[in-house]
Design a protein around this motif. Structure first.
Motif, PDB file in Angstrom:
ATOM      1  N   GLY A 399      24.687  63.059  72.303  1.00 24.85           N
ATOM      2  CA  GLY A 399      25.109  64.380  71.833  1.00 24.85           C
ATOM      3  C   GLY A 399      24.697  65.481  72.788  1.00 24.85           C
ATOM      4  N   THR A 400      23.472  65.384  73.308  1.00 22.67           N
ATOM      5  CA  THR A 400      22.984  66.408  74.230  1.00 22.67           C
ATOM      6  C   THR A 400      23.809  66.454  75.503  1.00 22.67           C
ATOM      7  OG1 THR A 400      20.734  66.161  73.390  1.00 22.67           O
ATOM      8  CG2 THR A 400      20.987  67.168  75.557  1.00 22.67           C
ATOM      9  N   LEU A 401      24.025  65.293  76.117  1.00 21.74           N
ATOM     10  CA  LEU A 401      24.740  65.256  77.395  1.00 21.74           C
ATOM     11  C   LEU A 401      26.212  65.627  77.219  1.00 21.74           C
ATOM     12  CD1 LEU A 401      23.121  62.047  78.920  1.00 21.74           C
ATOM     13  CD2 LEU A 401      22.699  64.418  79.547  1.00 21.74           C
ATOM     14  N   LEU A 402      26.825  65.223  76.109  1.00 19.79           N
ATOM     15  CA  LEU A 402      28.205  65.643  75.850  1.00 19.79           C
ATOM     16  C   LEU A 402      28.282  67.162  75.704  1.00 19.79           C
ATOM     17  CD1 LEU A 402      29.542  62.944  73.330  1.00 19.79           C
ATOM     18  CD2 LEU A 402      30.280  63.301  75.689  1.00 19.79           C
ATOM     19  N   ALA A 403      27.303  67.728  75.013  1.00 18.22           N
ATOM     20  CA  ALA A 403      27.292  69.188  74.838  1.00 18.22           C
ATOM     21  C   ALA A 403      27.104  69.889  76.175  1.00 18.22           C
ATOM     22  CB  ALA A 403      26.185  69.584  73.865  1.00 18.22           C
ATOM     23  N   PHE A 404      26.170  69.403  76.998  1.00 23.82           N
ATOM     24  CA  PHE A 404      25.954  70.000  78.316  1.00 23.82           C
ATOM     25  C   PHE A 404      27.224  69.942  79.159  1.00 23.82           C
ATOM     26  CE2 PHE A 404      21.048  69.354  78.673  1.00 23.82           C
ATOM     27  CZ  PHE A 404      20.889  70.167  77.562  1.00 23.82           C
ATOM     28  N   THR A 405      27.915  68.816  79.112  1.00 28.97           N
ATOM     29  CA  THR A 405      29.144  68.660  79.895  1.00 28.97           C
ATOM     30  C   THR A 405      30.229  69.603  79.398  1.00 28.97           C
ATOM     31  OG1 THR A 405      28.602  66.318  80.250  1.00 28.97           O
ATOM     32  CG2 THR A 405      30.862  66.993  80.703  1.00 28.97           C
ATOM     33  N   ALA A 406      30.394  69.696  78.088  1.00 28.81           N
ATOM     34  CA  ALA A 406      31.426  70.572  77.525  1.00 28.81           C
ATOM     35  C   ALA A 406      31.151  72.034  77.854  1.00 28.81           C
ATOM     36  CB  ALA A 406      31.497  70.377  76.009  1.00 28.81           C
ATOM     37  N   VAL A 407      29.892  72.434  77.860  1.00 31.29           N
ATOM     38  CA  VAL A 407      29.552  73.818  78.187  1.00 31.29           C
ATOM     39  C   VAL A 407      29.898  74.129  79.644  1.00 31.29           C
ATOM     40  CG1 VAL A 407      27.610  75.391  78.501  1.00 31.29           C
ATOM     41  CG2 VAL A 407      27.801  74.083  76.401  1.00 31.29           C
ATOM     42  N   CYS A 537      26.885  83.384  84.959  1.00 31.76           N
ATOM     43  CA  CYS A 537      26.474  82.167  85.658  1.00 31.76           C
ATOM     44  C   CYS A 537      26.797  82.290  87.147  1.00 31.76           C
ATOM     45  CB  CYS A 537      27.185  80.953  85.049  1.00 31.76           C
ATOM     46  SG  CYS A 537      26.762  79.385  85.837  1.00 31.76           S
ATOM     47  N   PRO A 538      25.847  82.045  88.038  1.00 39.12           N
ATOM     48  CA  PRO A 538      26.107  82.191  89.477  1.00 39.12           C
ATOM     49  C   PRO A 538      26.761  80.933  90.066  1.00 39.12           C
ATOM     50  CG  PRO A 538      23.825  81.605  89.137  1.00 39.12           C
ATOM     51  CD  PRO A 538      24.437  81.735  87.768  1.00 39.12           C
ATOM     52  N   PHE A 539      27.256  81.076  91.274  1.00 38.96           N
ATOM     53  CA  PHE A 539      27.753  79.959  92.074  1.00 38.96           C
ATOM     54  C   PHE A 539      28.854  79.160  91.378  1.00 38.96           C
ATOM     55  CE2 PHE A 539      23.120  80.353  93.092  1.00 38.96           C
ATOM     56  CZ  PHE A 539      23.290  81.032  94.299  1.00 38.96           C
ATOM     57  N   VAL A 540      29.734  79.865  90.682  1.00 44.41           N
ATOM     58  CA  VAL A 540      30.910  79.215  90.101  1.00 44.41           C
ATOM     59  C   VAL A 540      31.975  79.117  91.195  1.00 44.41           C
ATOM     60  CG1 VAL A 540      32.708  79.422  88.334  1.00 44.41           C
ATOM     61  CG2 VAL A 540      30.366  80.149  87.821  1.00 44.41           C
ATOM     62  N   PRO A 541      32.616  77.952  91.401  1.00 41.43           N
ATOM     63  CA  PRO A 541      32.658  76.763  90.537  1.00 41.43           C
ATOM     64  C   PRO A 541      31.649  75.676  90.880  1.00 41.43           C
ATOM     65  CG  PRO A 541      34.308  76.553  92.238  1.00 41.43           C
ATOM     66  CD  PRO A 541      33.628  77.880  92.490  1.00 41.43           C
ATOM     67  N   PHE A 542      30.811  75.864  91.910  1.00 44.58           N
ATOM     68  CA  PHE A 542      29.962  74.770  92.378  1.00 44.58           C
ATOM     69  C   PHE A 542      28.932  74.349  91.339  1.00 44.58           C
ATOM     70  CE2 PHE A 542      31.393  77.173  96.099  1.00 44.58           C
ATOM     71  CZ  PHE A 542      32.033  76.157  96.808  1.00 44.58           C
ATOM     72  N   LEU A 543      28.234  75.323  90.754  1.00 45.09           N
ATOM     73  CA  LEU A 543      27.171  74.988  89.807  1.00 45.09           C
ATOM     74  C   LEU A 543      27.698  74.223  88.585  1.00 45.09           C
ATOM     75  CD1 LEU A 543      24.182  77.220  88.882  1.00 45.09           C
ATOM     76  CD2 LEU A 543      25.488  76.125  87.073  1.00 45.09           C
ATOM     77  N   PRO A 544      28.769  74.670  87.918  1.00 47.85           N
ATOM     78  CA  PRO A 544      29.262  73.889  86.776  1.00 47.85           C
ATOM     79  C   PRO A 544      29.713  72.482  87.162  1.00 47.85           C
ATOM     80  CG  PRO A 544      30.178  76.102  86.735  1.00 47.85           C
ATOM     81  CD  PRO A 544      29.508  75.942  88.060  1.00 47.85           C
ATOM     82  N   VAL A 545      30.302  72.322  88.343  1.00 46.26           N
ATOM     83  CA  VAL A 545      30.766  70.992  88.754  1.00 46.26           C
ATOM     84  C   VAL A 545      29.581  70.056  88.973  1.00 46.26           C
ATOM     85  CG1 VAL A 545      31.930  69.709  90.592  1.00 46.26           C
ATOM     86  CG2 VAL A 545      32.942  71.817  89.720  1.00 46.26           C
ATOM     87  N   VAL A 546      28.525  70.547  89.617  1.00 43.79           N
ATOM     88  CA  VAL A 546      27.327  69.727  89.793  1.00 43.79           C
ATOM     89  C   VAL A 546      26.736  69.369  88.429  1.00 43.79           C
ATOM     90  CG1 VAL A 546      24.980  69.687  90.706  1.00 43.79           C
ATOM     91  CG2 VAL A 546      26.825  70.692  92.059  1.00 43.79           C
ATOM     92  N   CYS A 547      26.747  70.318  87.517  1.00 39.09           N
ATOM     93  CA  CYS A 547      26.252  70.070  86.164  1.00 39.09           C
ATOM     94  C   CYS A 547      27.070  68.974  85.478  1.00 39.09           C
ATOM     95  CB  CYS A 547      26.312  71.369  85.361  1.00 39.09           C
ATOM     96  SG  CYS A 547      25.681  71.247  83.688  1.00 39.09           S
ATOM     97  N   ILE A 548      28.385  69.039  85.603  1.00 36.71           N
ATOM     98  CA  ILE A 548      29.255  68.012  85.016  1.00 36.71           C
ATOM     99  C   ILE A 548      28.956  66.651  85.627  1.00 36.71           C
ATOM    100  CG2 ILE A 548      31.660  67.249  84.789  1.00 36.71           C
ATOM    101  CD1 ILE A 548      32.440  70.229  84.796  1.00 36.71           C
ATOM    102  N   LEU A 549      28.765  66.606  86.944  1.00 36.06           N
ATOM    103  CA  LEU A 549      28.492  65.339  87.633  1.00 36.06           C
ATOM    104  C   LEU A 549      27.176  64.728  87.172  1.00 36.06           C
ATOM    105  CD1 LEU A 549      29.229  63.277  89.805  1.00 36.06           C
ATOM    106  CD2 LEU A 549      28.127  64.756  91.489  1.00 36.06           C
ATOM    107  N   VAL A 550      26.129  65.526  87.091  1.00 38.80           N
ATOM    108  CA  VAL A 550      24.817  65.025  86.669  1.00 38.80           C
ATOM    109  C   VAL A 550      24.876  64.488  85.242  1.00 38.80           C
ATOM    110  CG1 VAL A 550      22.448  65.704  86.134  1.00 38.80           C
ATOM    111  CG2 VAL A 550      23.529  66.493  88.248  1.00 38.80           C
ATOM    112  N   ASN A 551      25.463  65.257  84.341  1.00 38.76           N
ATOM    113  CA  ASN A 551      25.503  64.846  82.929  1.00 38.76           C
ATOM    114  C   ASN A 551      26.381  63.629  82.720  1.00 38.76           C
ATOM    115  OD1 ASN A 551      23.830  67.001  82.106  1.00 38.76           O
ATOM    116  ND2 ASN A 551      25.563  68.388  82.052  1.00 38.76           N
TER     117      ASN A 551
END
Length: 608
Positions: A399-407, A537-551
């Motif tokens: 649930g946590t990782l799905l939520a992080f990815t969706a955000v 949120c800074p560094f968009v789109p790089f930061l969200p993409v890295v976040c999606i990859l990690v999660n």
């Protein structure tokens, strides 16, 4: 200009239309019907909630298992890397919490940006996360208290775990959950005050470990770091593997965003609360791990009680009581932080019609969802009383990782393709006749090229449509590339050549999508989406993409057994949505209109 129709008794566009329909940013309907929580939380309250929900008893155990099996003395680096990875999600949460300060956290953000189907999946998964997490924490309290009574066998009757019909039950866990449930029903300010007191005791215990352990370490020349394997006995791969394990010790800061509707100044306080709580946890984790590893070599640590055994090895048995007190208060704080968000998730889903209205009732005196809180407490208490949920602990992470990815995905959608339609009529308004864009010829006449040219030239309109399509396809390609890359990198039975090829294809997809997103302009509507001002949120789109990859990588590596068990819960959720939520959603009869026409006086005259 494109004209979108709502649902008149059924979902527009069929089931797919139901899954992708999105609600408005401003919960006007909820406010009109009095579904408001009391705004009483300050930034100090948010920090207490965030730190308390994040620092559970895991740090008292995690130091031993990770250092002994994966990292050695380099566990401090693993905690730092994990903290940075969690910080990526925190930055995404901070922007959405400022723009959309309403109860529901990741469920609410997904409903606004992605669609009803994903929002339901996230909300349903979070229910599982908070339920199992709360039950697991509650069952861990009595074993930790055994030291005060001289051992597990000497626990008083009300803390003992008798066996009934072959099941080891835990009455004390259920009692503690009921007490905390009653506390949460008294009001959010009272709950945050209790959380602050308990968290202060926990943090004080951790500071004692750092100070006392540091003193002993300097006297003994930090013998734990003088091992044959050096600082990195398991290499860089061991540090990265340890980071993946340590990442879950940062889960809990999202509890702050679930209280967004109860914050006095959300645009200012929510980013501070999220950031300070996460930074505090990261610093404490790193200092505690650095001290403990310096006292005892990593290979000699007790994996069950690493901190207590480290102090006991220096004949500081009295310190064990302080450490145990810290562990117990950490569990209590984590239990409050685990139960607190779930009633608000249920309330948000019920507001939107996806769950019965029973869960959305707000107590007039305490201004909290008392019915949802009581239902949550009873459900978690039953789990804690009758089930050994240790084997189901991995399901909490889903649930946590799905939520992080969706955000993170929601941030990309918000910046590049925010909703360009608005709801002009809902089924619960006082009007007796539902206005339909399909049948009302007057509105249809307004949606002509003349109105379009008043705002944009035909060329600008075509350029905007093309930009949105490019952005949408780029986000889709990035997500597909992330999934392919993570699946291939995690697979163990794929031939080496095939693995390199598939990883390369995934990497190319990610880079190509990122390149397009970097080159095209972000949508100007992002500046007016939701509340104005606040954190970006800074560094968009790089930061969200890295976040999606990690999660995504962490999700895939949770194991087949975990996913099989989670699938059962998700299938139940799909059935609930198909037979109840889809039909009772407040968007069933919603009528949509392009935002550019929303403020046209002609339209308002026709609708009125």
């Amino acid at each position: 200009m494109q004209k979108l129709r709502g649902c008149a008794g059924e979902c527009w566009g069929g089931l797919v239309g139901c899954l992708v329909r999105r609600k408005q940013v401003d919960p006007t309907l909820a406010k009109a019907e009095g579904f408001q929580l009391a705004k009483r939380l300050s930034v100090i309250d948010l920090i207490a909630i965030g730190v308390g929900a994040t620092i559970g008893a895991g740090v008292y155990i995690l130091v031993g298992t990770v250092a002994k099996e994966q990292t050695g003395p380099a566990i401090t680096i693993s905690f730092f890397i994990a903290g940075v990875a969690a910080g990526l999600s925190a930055l995404c949460y901070a922007e959405l919490a400022c723009r959309c300060p309403s109860a529901g956290s990741a469920y609410h953000y997904s409903y606004l940006c992605v669609g009803e189907g994903v929002a339901w999946l996230i909300g349903w998964s979070l229910i599982l996360e908070y339920s199992l997490g709360g039950a697991a924490v509650a069952r861990g309290i009595s074993p930790n208290m055994a030291l005060f009574f001289g051992g597990q066998d000497k626990l008083p009757a009300f803390l003992a775990r008798p066996t009934i019909l072959g099941i080891v039950v835990d009455p004390s866990a259920a009692i503690i959950i009921f007490i905390i449930t009653g506390l949460l029903c008294t009001g959010i300010k009272e709950s945050s005050l209790a959380q602050g007191i308990i968290t202060t005791v926990n943090v004080a215990a951790l500071l004692f470990i750092i100070v006392a352990g540091g003193y002993v370490g300097f006297k003994t020349q930090w013998v734990g770091y003088n091992i044959s394997g050096g600082y990195l006995p398991f290499g860089v791969n061991g540090v990265l593997a340890g980071s993946a394990t340590c990442f879950f010790s940062y889960v809990g800061f999202d509890a702050v965003t679930s209280t967004a509707e109860e914050v006095v100044n959300p645009q200012r306080d929510l980013p501070i609360g999220i950031g300070v709580s996460l930074l505090t946890c990261c610093v404490l984790y790193m200092l505690v791990s650095a001290v403990v590893i310096g006292l005892v070599p990593s290979y000699a640590l007790d994996p069950d009680t690493p901190i207590a055994s480290a102090f006991a090895s220096y004949e500081m048995n009295w310190a064990v009581y302080i450490i145990t007190l810290g562990a117990v208060t950490a569990l209590c704080a984590a239990l409050i932080g685990g139960i607190l968000p779930q009633p608000r998730i249920l309330m948000a889903m019920a507001r939107d019609g996806l769950l019965p209205s029973f869960f959305s009732d707000i107590n007039k005196r305490t201004h909290v969802p008392v019915k949802s809180t009581i239902a949550t407490g009873i459900f978690i208490a039953l789990l804690a009383f009758s089930m050994n949920v240790d084997q189901l602990a991995g399901m909490v992470s889903v649930g946590t990782l799905l939520a992080f990815t969706a955000v993170a995905v929601s941030i990309l959608i918000l910046r590049y393709i925010p909703p360009d339609i608005t709801i002009v009529q809902s089924p619960n308004t006082e009007s007796t006749d539902l206005v339909s864009l399909e049948s009302n010829n007057d509105i249809t006449d307004i949606c002509t090229e003349d109105i379009g040219t008043r705002y944009h030239t035909h060329k600008d309109e075509e350029h905007e449509v093309r930009r949105r399509k490019m952005a949408a396809w780029s986000i889709t390609i990035v997500c597909a590339g992330v999934l392919l890359f993570a699946l291939t990198a995690s697979a163990k039975n794929i031939p080496t050549v095939s693995s390199y090829i598939l990883c390369g294809l995934g990497g190319v997809a990610i880079l190509s999508g990122l390149t397009v997103l970097t080159c095209i302009d972000q949508d100007n509507a992002r500046l007016t989406f939701g509340e104005m001002g606040g954190f970006l949120c800074p560094f968009v789109p790089f930061l969200p993409v890295v976040c999606i990859l990690v999660n995504t990588y962490l999700l895939i590596n949770l194991g087949v057994g975990t996913w099989i068990r989670v699938s059962v819960w998700l299938v139940i959720g799909v059935l609930v949505y198909l037979f109840y939520g889809r039909k009772h959603s407040l968007l069933v009869d919603a009528v949509y209109m392009p935002i550019v026409l929303e403020d046209e006086p002609e339209i308002h005259e026709i609708i009125s």
